[in-house]
Enzyme design. Structure first.
Site: not given
Length: 123
Positions: A71-72
């Protein structure tokens, strides 16, 4: 170097780079960010399966494979790994640091999306 957080194996950028490059047959790397984030920059060859779609895709996951989630920042992917571990999937891994730590060419190659459990089973 692999380590664990809350019982979930963690990999760093170098380890993830090797996984993406070597593509072990029993390992599936999945980006769990939102479509807009993925379109803005993603790792080539890594398909998108937004976090909120994971529960409805549970039938597509195999307990025989290892899943590495991205993810980020590493928080959402950690939560996805923990969710699957709670559902009986032991081979789940988180990319600790997320795309914020990825420096190896973003947004190269076509976008790939996992939209059905069958798409996931093909991985």
């Amino acid at each position: 170097m692999p380590h664990e957080i809350d019982g979930i194996k963690q990999v760093d950028a170098e380890e993830l780079k090797e996984l993406v490059k070597n593509k072990p047959a029993d390992t599936v790397v999945i980006d769990v960010r939102e479509p807009e984030e993925y379109e803005a920059g993603h790792i080539p060859g890594v398909p998108l399966l937004p976090m909120n779609s994971v529960p409805e895709m549970i039938d597509g996951f195999s307990k025989e494979k290892e899943y590495v989630f991205i993810c980020r920042s590493g928080n959402r992917s950690q939560n996805v790994a923990m969710f699957l571990k709670d559902k009986g999937f032991d081979r789940v891994t988180n990319y600790d640091g997320g795309m914020l730590d990825w420096e190896y060419g973003k947004n190269e190659g076509p976008e790939e999306r996992i939209e059905t459990p069958e798409d996931l089973k093909k991985r």
